[in-house]
Design an enzyme around this catalytic site. Structure first.
Site, PDB file in Angstrom:
ATOM      1  N   ASP A  61       0.854  -1.392  -0.051  1.00 35.24           N
ATOM      2  CA  ASP A  61       0.004  -0.036   0.109  1.00 35.24           C
ATOM      3  C   ASP A  61       0.980   1.306  -0.105  1.00 35.24           C
ATOM      4  O   ASP A  61       0.487   2.386   0.603  1.00 35.24           O
ATOM      5  CB  ASP A  61      -0.989   0.192   1.176  1.00 35.24           C
ATOM      6  CG  ASP A  61      -1.936  -1.399   1.291  1.00 35.24           C
ATOM      7  OD1 ASP A  61      -2.224  -1.755   0.325  1.00 35.24           O
ATOM      8  OD2 ASP A  61      -1.831  -1.885   2.433  1.00 35.24           O
ATOM      9  N   LYS A 121       2.149   1.963  -5.309  1.00 32.39           N
ATOM     10  CA  LYS A 121       2.776   1.327  -6.527  1.00 32.39           C
ATOM     11  C   LYS A 121       2.043   1.607  -7.772  1.00 32.39           C
ATOM     12  O   LYS A 121       2.383   1.894  -8.811  1.00 32.39           O
ATOM     13  CB  LYS A 121       3.006  -0.177  -6.270  1.00 32.39           C
ATOM     14  CG  LYS A 121       3.988  -0.523  -5.035  1.00 32.39           C
ATOM     15  CD  LYS A 121       4.455  -1.960  -5.082  1.00 32.39           C
ATOM     16  CE  LYS A 121       3.107  -2.689  -4.562  1.00 32.39           C
ATOM     17  NZ  LYS A 121       2.836  -2.503  -2.958  1.00 32.39           N
ATOM     18  N   GLY A 147      -4.339  -4.631  -4.140  1.00 28.75           N
ATOM     19  CA  GLY A 147      -5.300  -3.270  -4.496  1.00 28.75           C
ATOM     20  C   GLY A 147      -4.564  -2.142  -4.942  1.00 28.75           C
ATOM     21  O   GLY A 147      -3.920  -1.511  -4.248  1.00 28.75           O
ATOM     22  N   HIS A 148      -4.537  -1.944  -6.125  1.00 27.14           N
ATOM     23  CA  HIS A 148      -3.687  -0.967  -6.853  1.00 27.14           C
ATOM     24  C   HIS A 148      -4.699   0.241  -7.219  1.00 27.14           C
ATOM     25  O   HIS A 148      -5.348   0.287  -8.138  1.00 27.14           O
ATOM     26  CB  HIS A 148      -2.988  -1.221  -7.898  1.00 27.14           C
ATOM     27  CG  HIS A 148      -1.679  -2.394  -7.188  1.00 27.14           C
ATOM     28  ND1 HIS A 148      -1.091  -3.194  -8.076  1.00 27.14           N
ATOM     29  CD2 HIS A 148      -1.297  -2.445  -6.127  1.00 27.14           C
ATOM     30  CE1 HIS A 148      -0.320  -3.980  -7.609  1.00 27.14           C
ATOM     31  NE2 HIS A 148      -0.304  -3.429  -6.319  1.00 27.14           N
ATOM     32  N   GLN A 176       2.183  -5.953  -2.800  1.00 28.59           N
ATOM     33  CA  GLN A 176       2.184  -6.099  -1.572  1.00 28.59           C
ATOM     34  C   GLN A 176       3.705  -5.310  -1.313  1.00 28.59           C
ATOM     35  O   GLN A 176       4.009  -4.572  -2.185  1.00 28.59           O
ATOM     36  CB  GLN A 176       2.319  -7.337  -0.853  1.00 28.59           C
ATOM     37  CG  GLN A 176       1.071  -8.226  -0.882  1.00 28.59           C
ATOM     38  CD  GLN A 176       0.497  -8.854  -2.119  1.00 28.59           C
ATOM     39  OE1 GLN A 176       1.460  -9.674  -2.785  1.00 28.59           O
ATOM     40  NE2 GLN A 176      -0.613  -8.539  -2.535  1.00 28.59           N
TER      41      GLN A 176
HETATM   42  P1  IMP Z   1      -2.703 -12.821   2.300  1.00 26.98           P
HETATM   43  O1  IMP Z   1      -1.652 -12.199   1.089  1.00 26.98           O
HETATM   44  O2  IMP Z   1      -4.226 -12.609   1.797  1.00 26.98           O
HETATM   45  O3  IMP Z   1      -2.417 -14.260   2.826  1.00 26.98           O
HETATM   46  O4  IMP Z   1      -2.442 -11.991   3.554  1.00 26.98           O
HETATM   47  C1  IMP Z   1      -1.233 -11.949   4.248  1.00 26.98           C
HETATM   48  C2  IMP Z   1      -0.787 -10.624   4.887  1.00 26.98           C
HETATM   49  O5  IMP Z   1      -0.568  -9.771   3.769  1.00 26.98           O
HETATM   50  C3  IMP Z   1      -1.926  -9.933   5.617  1.00 26.98           C
HETATM   51  O6  IMP Z   1      -1.464  -9.248   6.527  1.00 26.98           O
HETATM   52  C4  IMP Z   1      -2.549  -9.039   4.568  1.00 26.98           C
HETATM   53  O7  IMP Z   1      -3.129  -7.811   5.137  1.00 26.98           O
HETATM   54  C5  IMP Z   1      -1.362  -8.743   3.522  1.00 26.98           C
HETATM   55  N1  IMP Z   1      -1.577  -8.241   2.401  1.00 26.98           N
HETATM   56  C6  IMP Z   1      -1.867  -8.953   1.437  1.00 26.98           C
HETATM   57  N2  IMP Z   1      -2.131  -8.197   0.500  1.00 26.98           N
HETATM   58  C7  IMP Z   1      -1.701  -7.187   0.620  1.00 26.98           C
HETATM   59  C8  IMP Z   1      -1.803  -5.719  -0.002  1.00 26.98           C
HETATM   60  O8  IMP Z   1      -1.931  -5.811  -1.244  1.00 26.98           O
HETATM   61  N3  IMP Z   1      -1.562  -4.718   0.642  1.00 26.98           N
HETATM   62  C9  IMP Z   1      -1.122  -4.631   2.105  1.00 26.98           C
HETATM   63  N4  IMP Z   1      -1.237  -5.711   2.609  1.00 26.98           N
HETATM   64  C10 IMP Z   1      -1.503  -7.045   1.835  1.00 26.98           C
END
Ligand code: IMP
Length: 412
Positions: A14, A17, A41-42, A225
């Site tokens: 977040d 990017k 989420g972009h 991420q």
């Molecule tokens: P997962 O990727 O859904 O398995 O989540 C694992 C961890 O990564 C959690 O803390 C999510 O909140 C975090 N996470 C996954 N995708 C994003 C993203 O796009 N932005 C920020 N945090 C993310």
């Protein structure tokens, strides 16, 4: 000029990017996603209109740019269909521009159910995942049990594979999580229909990328991420299940390391995190609230409120070691506009952050497009970060819009 550019989050995701990929893509021929899935989420704001992308690379808003989903991405065909539908409704032309690898592991409804059931069972200890089935889909990939996009070209074999996979997971869902189970027939029928719709978009990604480079085309590799969520280098176990760091580009797309000319770190001017896990500079006071409100710090995928805190230079140093960043884009600097004092973490002691205090600039920097026009205190903030991290700050982003940037070093 650089032909192979990586854009990676240097914190917990977040960082902004999507906007920077969109900006750089004006001059690029292709954007490649290489890890993660629709957990990303972009957010892009173009002419005041907001588009949130989860799976489709952020280059899609530029008509001539190819958008490539590499083998490292876990692919939900349901999520892809939904996203394409929204883009088409917004009159964005997708035809022949969205391309994908047949090696992409598929995220199936059973992975989503497993992700949610596990989190529920963990209770207070939960990771705080996005509930998109990311972890279970990557587990299936590594265990060599998973179904890949290309498998769907063979109806009979893919049904057998899916049946076996569901047998395995249904046992766990039923006996361990006391959850609903899945039957293969309907799921398979839908997958085959989806495959028919996308099969012409499937390409040999490494070969395609190689050809683009040989034709002197420019490619942006779009990370999802951030570094601190990397499965190997992040704050394990509170991480995502892929390599969000530079190595993920090569394994997740098939591009060769020597093709990468420039690695851009996206660094938010403060820090945020969604989900559970350690966060050294987290704020629980009024300052945290201000960051959250001014920065609109709500997750683009799950709508969850992001935890907010001051910039942490110690963890950023670590990100730099791992990724070897060439330059930095400092985002959301305008969010700090109203602070009288700003803290920056420069060390840890006894598991607590040691801060250096900066005078705020207490004026709006919106609309500033040249570094020289920034308030002196903002210049000092940027300069000191650059000196501490020993990586040049090449772009400063001072608003969500496509044009709200200060380009310090034009590397693209
Ligand atoms: P997962 O990727 O859904 O398995 O989540 C694992 C961890 O990564 C959690 O803390 C999510 O909140 C975090 N996470 C996954 N995708 C994003 C993203 O796009 N932005 C920020 N945090 C993310």
């Amino acid at each position: 000029m650089n032909n192979g550019i990586a854009i990676l989050g240097a914190q917990w995701g977040d960082e902004g990017k999507g906007k920077i990929v969109d900006l750089l893509t004006e001059k690029c021929d292709a954007v490649v996603r290489f890890q993660g899935g629709h957990n990303a989420g972009h957010t892009l704001v173009v002419d005041g209109k907001t588009t949130i992308l989860h799976l489709v690379p952020s280059g899609i808003l530029h008509d001539n740019v190819k958008c490539i989903i590499g083998n490292g991405v876990v692919l939900s065909l349901d999520a892809l269909s939904e996203e394409i539908e929204i883009l088409e409704k917004n009159k964005i032309n997708i035809d022949c521009r969205l391309l994908m690898s047949d090696n992409c592991p598929l995220i199936l409804p059973v992975h989503i159910a497993l992700d949610k059931a596990r989190e529920k069972k963990k209770g207070k200890e939960k990771i705080g995942t996005t509930g998109r089935g990311i972890g279970p889909a990557y587990e299936d990939k590594i265990s060599r049990r998973g179904l890949r996009l290309g498998d769907l070209s063979d109806e009979k074999q893919s049904l057998e594979k899916l049946t076996e996979l569901l047998d395995y997971h249904n046992y766990i869902l039923k006996n361990f999580y006391d959850s609903e189970i899945f039957s293969p027939i309907q799921m398979h029928e839908k997958l085959i229909l989806q495959y028919e719709a996308y099969k012409d978009c499937i390409i040999d990604v490494p070969e395609y990328i190689e050809k683009l480079f040989n034709d002197n085309k420019k490619i942006v590799f779009e990370g999802a991420q951030g570094t601190l969520l990397d499965i190997d280098h992040g704050t394990y176990p509170y991480v995502t299940s892929s390599n969000t760091t530079v190595g993920g580009i090569f394994t997740g797309s098939g591009a060769a390391p020597k093709k990468l000319d420039y690695i851009l770190a996206i660094v938010k001017s403060y820090t945020t995190r969604v989900g559970s896990g350690p966060f050294m500079t987290e704020l629980f006071d009024e300052n945290g609230k201000i960051l959250s409100e001014r920065g609109h710090e709500v997750g683009a995928t799950t709508g969850r409120e992001r935890r907010c805190g001051w910039l942490d230079l110690v963890s950023l140093k670590r990100s730099i070691i791992i990724n070897g960043f060439t330059g930095i884009c400092l985002t959301k600097l305008d969010v700090l506009d109203t602070f009288k004092k700003i803290q920056v973490c420069v060390d840890y002691h006894d598991n607590k952050p040691i801060y250096k205090e900066y005078e705020g600039w207490e004026q709006s920097i919106k609309g500033v497009s040249e570094f020289k026009d920034l308030p002196e205190n903002a210049k000092k903030y940027i300069h000191d970060i650059e000196v501490y991290l020993d990586v040049p700050i090449d772009i400063v982003s001072n608003g969500p819009g496509r044009k709200e940037n200060i380009i310090i070093n034009k590397f693209f």
